[in-house]
Enzyme design. Structure first.
Site, PDB file in Angstrom:
ATOM      1  N   TYR A 129       0.832  -1.215   0.000  1.00  0.00           N
ATOM      2  CA  TYR A 129       0.000   0.000   0.000  1.00  0.00           C
ATOM      3  C   TYR A 129       0.861   1.258   0.000  1.00  0.00           C
ATOM      4  CZ  TYR A 129      -4.482  -2.291   0.104  1.00  0.00           C
ATOM      5  OH  TYR A 129      -5.586  -3.022  -0.259  1.00  0.00           O
ATOM      6  N   CYS A 181     -20.090 -16.331  -4.663  1.00  0.00           N
ATOM      7  CA  CYS A 181     -20.562 -16.486  -3.280  1.00  0.00           C
ATOM      8  C   CYS A 181     -19.504 -15.987  -2.300  1.00  0.00           C
ATOM      9  CB  CYS A 181     -20.874 -17.956  -2.998  1.00  0.00           C
ATOM     10  SG  CYS A 181     -22.222 -18.547  -4.019  1.00  0.00           S
ATOM     11  N   HIS A 208     -23.725  -6.282 -19.272  1.00  0.00           N
ATOM     12  CA  HIS A 208     -24.410  -5.029 -19.615  1.00  0.00           C
ATOM     13  C   HIS A 208     -23.657  -4.337 -20.754  1.00  0.00           C
ATOM     14  CE1 HIS A 208     -26.152  -1.053 -19.382  1.00  0.00           C
ATOM     15  NE2 HIS A 208     -27.144  -1.597 -18.678  1.00  0.00           N
ATOM     16  N   ASP A 260     -28.295   3.141 -15.639  1.00  0.00           N
ATOM     17  CA  ASP A 260     -29.241   2.358 -16.438  1.00  0.00           C
ATOM     18  C   ASP A 260     -29.676   1.092 -15.693  1.00  0.00           C
ATOM     19  OD1 ASP A 260     -30.582   1.857 -19.051  1.00  0.00           O
ATOM     20  OD2 ASP A 260     -29.333   0.047 -18.957  1.00  0.00           O
ATOM     21  N   CYS A 295     -23.403 -26.480  -2.673  1.00  0.00           N
ATOM     22  CA  CYS A 295     -23.160 -25.553  -1.554  1.00  0.00           C
ATOM     23  C   CYS A 295     -23.154 -26.305  -0.222  1.00  0.00           C
ATOM     24  CB  CYS A 295     -24.253 -24.471  -1.534  1.00  0.00           C
ATOM     25  SG  CYS A 295     -24.236 -23.490  -0.022  1.00  0.00           S
TER      26      CYS A 295
HETATM   27 FE1  FES Z   1     -22.833 -20.740  -3.402  1.00  0.00          FE
HETATM   28 FE2  FES Z   1     -23.583 -21.465  -0.916  1.00  0.00          FE
HETATM   29  S1  FES Z   1     -24.821 -20.671  -2.513  1.00  0.00           S
HETATM   30  S2  FES Z   1     -21.582 -21.497  -1.793  1.00  0.00           S
END
Ligand code: FES
Length: 395
Positions: free
Chosen positions: A93, A166, A200, A354, A377
């Site tokens: 940094y 996630c 997009h 947009d 998951c």
């Molecule tokens: Fe992707 Fe839980 S929904 S790891």
């Protein structure tokens, strides 16, 4: 006329009370009413330390976030690794000017966004943007407190990661759920979730424009052979195997950008910023440069494809570690340029506006994709936060 008067309430007690007939008081009230935000846009991102002194807390939050990193005995090992890495990260940094510019760019984007929305959509104005970073100030909790105070009609929760993972976007949404776990959700506030926007058209045009700017630095006869390396933050293969959509959404962005550019150049997707010994997505950006270089290619443009702001991964890793150090290591006979992140490019600000305007007009509150889980998951915190957003978005 006095704006405040003393009102006796019995037993010798009195209160100072606004004088309802005072013009100054009335105009102040109507002013507050006039400027009270109606629609809030909450910009979610990971954030970065603004000074080197903020690095320890920033690393600690990263290393203890189980959505992002899963370590054995994380409560102990996370802080230990954070402490061990602090000096090295602080040095980086320092080398980019003493802190992360993410907040500065996010504020510019927020101002550009609100300005556009106030003009394009007077019925939902005034608009106000908020910033919630996952690992640095302003943190989610502090921002959510302000949102509660502002008593909005409508909150648009807008992930600033164009591609959903996630580990990153999911973690920011989870932090909002955690804030409200023991609190009442603001009554009468409508919620909208914007969780991904990888293709997009204005985002793709903006990135294409950033690339064209860099191509112009090469001699005209060499421009069409410049290799474009679209560099995104890597992800552990463990997450990919769970079915995280990030790698294919990054691929979708690259495909759409190259379509915009009519496939003008050779290109590849590469992955950067791997940490630790476990396998991550490959090829690494550095290895890709070396591989192409071995085959005699010498002109490159690195394109940050998953970062919308400059930060340590662009300013240090791409610019210093590859753009300078690697060039030196390879004998200085190659040119590595780097396309700027979208930052405050006009097309990018138009893109953000947009996306919000379209979602608000269409009353698209949340998608089924966001509410569903990865095929494999195993993270126990995913279902609760998704259920929370299903509820607040009334889906
Ligand atoms: Fe992707 Fe839980 S929904 S790891």
């Amino acid at each position: 006329m006095e704006c405040f008067q003393r009102v006796f309430v019995g037993n010798g007690r009195s209160l100072v009370w606004p004088n309802a007939r005072c013009a100054r008081y009335l105009s102040q009230e109507s002013n507050i009413e006039k400027h009270k935000p109606k629609t809030g846009i909450l910009l979610l991102n990971m954030g970065g330390p603004q000074t080197v002194n903020d690095v320890p807390d920033y690393l600690l939050r990263i290393m203890t976030d189980r959505n992002l990193i899963q370590l054995p005995m994380q409560r102990f090992l996370g802080p230990y690794i954070a402490k061990k890495r602090t000096a090295e990260v602080q040095k980086k940094y320092e080398e980019i000017g003493g802190g992360s510019p993410i907040l500065k760019w996010t504020q510019k984007q927020g101002n550009g966004l609100v300005e556009r929305l106030d003009t394009a959509s007077p019925s939902t104005a005034p608009h106000k943007y908020y910033v919630a970073f996952r690992y640095a100030n302003p943190l989610t909790d502090e921002t959510m407190r302000q949102i509660e105070k502002d008593q909005l009609d409508h909150l648009v929760v807008f992930s600033q990661y164009p591609q959903f993972s996630c580990a990153t976007s999911g973690s920011s949404f989870d932090a909002i759920y955690h804030y409200f776990r023991k609190r009442q959700v603001p009554a009468n506030m409508k919620w909208t979730v914007i969780d991904r926007w990888p293709t997009h058209s204005l985002l793709c045009q903006c990135i294409a424009d950033r690339i064209k700017t860099e191509l112009n630095f090469f001699p005209v006869e060499e421009q069409k052979d410049v290799v474009l390396l679209f560099s995104a933050h890597s992800l552990p293969l463990k997450a990919v195997k769970r079915g995280d959509s990030y790698p294919y959404e990054v691929g979708a962005t690259v495909q759409a950008v190259m379509e915009t550019m009519k496939y003008s150049n050779p290109y590849a997707i590469t992955w950067q910023s791997k940490v630790g010994p476990v396998p991550w997505l490959e090829p690494a950006t550095e290895d890709a440069i070396k591989g192409f270089h071995k085959r005699g290619l010498k002109n490159f443009i690195l394109v940050p494809i998953a970062f919308t702001n400059e930060h340590i991964e662009t300013l240090h890793e791409l610019d210093i570690e590859y753009g300078k150090d690697l060039v030196k290591e390879l004998g200085g006979k190659i040119t590595i340029r780097r396309a700027a992140a979208p930052n405050d490019h006009k097309l990018f600000l138009d893109c953000l506006a947009d996306i919000v305007e379209t979602a608000v007009k269409a009353d698209e509150r949340v998608t089924n994709k966001f509410l569903s889980r990865c095929p494999k998951c195993t993270n126990r915190s995913c279902q609760p936060y998704k259920s929370f957003f299903a509820k607040v978005c009334q889906k």
